[in-house]
Every structure is written in C-alpha cells, then in structure tokens.
Design a protein around this motif. Structure first.
Motif, PDB file in Angstrom:
ATOM      1  N   SER A  25       0.820  -1.210   0.000  1.00 46.75           N
ATOM      2  CA  SER A  25       0.000   0.000   0.000  1.00 46.75           C
ATOM      3  C   SER A  25       0.853   1.259   0.000  1.00 46.75           C
ATOM      4  O   SER A  25       0.483   2.266  -0.608  1.00 46.75           O
ATOM      5  CB  SER A  25      -0.913   0.002   1.218  1.00 46.75           C
ATOM      6  N   THR A  27       3.592   1.709  -1.496  1.00 51.13           N
ATOM      7  CA  THR A  27       4.143   1.953  -2.827  1.00 51.13           C
ATOM      8  C   THR A  27       3.125   2.626  -3.734  1.00 51.13           C
ATOM      9  O   THR A  27       3.495   3.153  -4.781  1.00 51.13           O
ATOM     10  CB  THR A  27       4.618   0.649  -3.493  1.00 51.13           C
ATOM     11  N   ARG A  28       1.847   2.627  -3.331  1.00 50.80           N
ATOM     12  CA  ARG A  28       0.805   3.196  -4.175  1.00 50.80           C
ATOM     13  C   ARG A  28       0.285   4.541  -3.689  1.00 50.80           C
ATOM     14  O   ARG A  28      -0.246   5.308  -4.476  1.00 50.80           O
ATOM     15  CB  ARG A  28      -0.363   2.214  -4.269  1.00 50.80           C
ATOM     16  N   TYR A  29       0.387   4.815  -2.394  1.00 47.24           N
ATOM     17  CA  TYR A  29      -0.203   6.023  -1.821  1.00 47.24           C
ATOM     18  C   TYR A  29       0.815   6.785  -0.982  1.00 47.24           C
ATOM     19  O   TYR A  29       1.791   6.203  -0.519  1.00 47.24           O
ATOM     20  CB  TYR A  29      -1.418   5.670  -0.948  1.00 47.24           C
ATOM     21  N   ASP A  30       0.541   8.076  -0.773  1.00 49.68           N
ATOM     22  CA  ASP A  30       1.436   8.916   0.019  1.00 49.68           C
ATOM     23  C   ASP A  30       0.873   9.256   1.390  1.00 49.68           C
ATOM     24  O   ASP A  30       1.624   9.453   2.335  1.00 49.68           O
ATOM     25  CB  ASP A  30       1.737  10.223  -0.716  1.00 49.68           C
ATOM     26  N   GLN A  31      -0.431   9.371   1.523  1.00 46.75           N
ATOM     27  CA  GLN A  31      -1.056   9.723   2.792  1.00 46.75           C
ATOM     28  C   GLN A  31      -1.234   8.476   3.658  1.00 46.75           C
ATOM     29  O   GLN A  31      -1.612   7.418   3.167  1.00 46.75           O
ATOM     30  CB  GLN A  31      -2.425  10.386   2.570  1.00 46.75           C
ATOM     31  N   TRP A  32      -1.006   8.640   4.968  1.00 49.97           N
ATOM     32  CA  TRP A  32      -1.093   7.504   5.881  1.00 49.97           C
ATOM     33  C   TRP A  32      -2.497   6.915   5.919  1.00 49.97           C
ATOM     34  O   TRP A  32      -2.658   5.693   6.009  1.00 49.97           O
ATOM     35  CB  TRP A  32      -0.669   7.915   7.280  1.00 49.97           C
ATOM     36  N   LYS A  33      -3.516   7.769   5.872  1.00 48.56           N
ATOM     37  CA  LYS A  33      -4.888   7.268   5.911  1.00 48.56           C
ATOM     38  C   LYS A  33      -5.170   6.353   4.713  1.00 48.56           C
ATOM     39  O   LYS A  33      -5.750   5.282   4.868  1.00 48.56           O
ATOM     40  CB  LYS A  33      -5.865   8.442   5.931  1.00 48.56           C
ATOM     41  N   ALA A  34      -4.738   6.772   3.545  1.00 52.90           N
ATOM     42  CA  ALA A  34      -4.927   5.956   2.344  1.00 52.90           C
ATOM     43  C   ALA A  34      -4.101   4.675   2.411  1.00 52.90           C
ATOM     44  O   ALA A  34      -4.560   3.611   1.966  1.00 52.90           O
ATOM     45  CB  ALA A  34      -4.559   6.764   1.102  1.00 52.90           C
ATOM     46  N   ILE A  35      -2.905   4.761   2.965  1.00 53.39           N
ATOM     47  CA  ILE A  35      -2.048   3.575   3.087  1.00 53.39           C
ATOM     48  C   ILE A  35      -2.720   2.535   3.981  1.00 53.39           C
ATOM     49  O   ILE A  35      -2.817   1.359   3.634  1.00 53.39           O
ATOM     50  CB  ILE A  35      -0.656   3.956   3.625  1.00 53.39           C
ATOM     51  N   HIS A  37      -5.898   2.305   4.813  1.00 55.04           N
ATOM     52  CA  HIS A  37      -7.160   1.842   4.217  1.00 55.04           C
ATOM     53  C   HIS A  37      -6.896   0.776   3.161  1.00 55.04           C
ATOM     54  O   HIS A  37      -7.537  -0.280   3.140  1.00 55.04           O
ATOM     55  CB  HIS A  37      -7.915   3.030   3.617  1.00 55.04           C
ATOM     56  N   GLU A  38      -5.971   1.046   2.262  1.00 51.95           N
ATOM     57  CA  GLU A  38      -5.647   0.076   1.218  1.00 51.95           C
ATOM     58  C   GLU A  38      -4.995  -1.177   1.801  1.00 51.95           C
ATOM     59  O   GLU A  38      -5.239  -2.285   1.333  1.00 51.95           O
ATOM     60  CB  GLU A  38      -4.729   0.712   0.175  1.00 51.95           C
TER      61      GLU A  38
END
Length: 64
Positions: A25, A27-35, A37-38
């Motif tokens: 996750s 490697t795909r996102y920059d924000q911790w919340k998105a990381i 979640h994914e």
C-alpha cells in the motif's frame, strides 16, 4: 512426529500478512490514511485467498 505448538512456522503468517500489506500500500499512496485503508482492504483479500486455499487443502485431505 509433530512440532510443539510454540515452534510452529504459522505464527509468522499474520505478521507477514500485515507487513506485506503495508509495504504494498505504501508503494501506491502517500497519505497515511490511504495507506492504512488500502492495506486493510488488500490484507483482507489476501486473508480470504489464503483461507480458501487452506479450506480446499483441508477438505481434500479429509475426504479424498
């Protein structure tokens, strides 16, 4: 001969599942919340996939 419960290699599986999900996750996102979640979504799908394989192997060993 079976190994004692404490030295089972399967104790590492949940830790490996969490780490792999977080790294994938990140490697795909920059924000911790998105990381996170994914990672939760991806980890759940991996858990279902591995659980399905384990169930299939259990059923095959029991009934075949």
């Amino acid at each position: 001969m079976t190994l004692p419960f404490a030295v089972s290699i399967y104790w590492h599986l949940p830790i490996l599942l969490v780490v792999v999900s977080l790294v994938y996750s990140a490697t795909r996102y920059d924000q911790w919340k998105a990381i996170f979640h994914e990672a939760a979504r991806w980890g759940f799908r991996m858990f279902l996939f591995l659980g399905g394989i384990a169930l299939a192997m259990f059923l095959a060993s029991t009934y075949l």
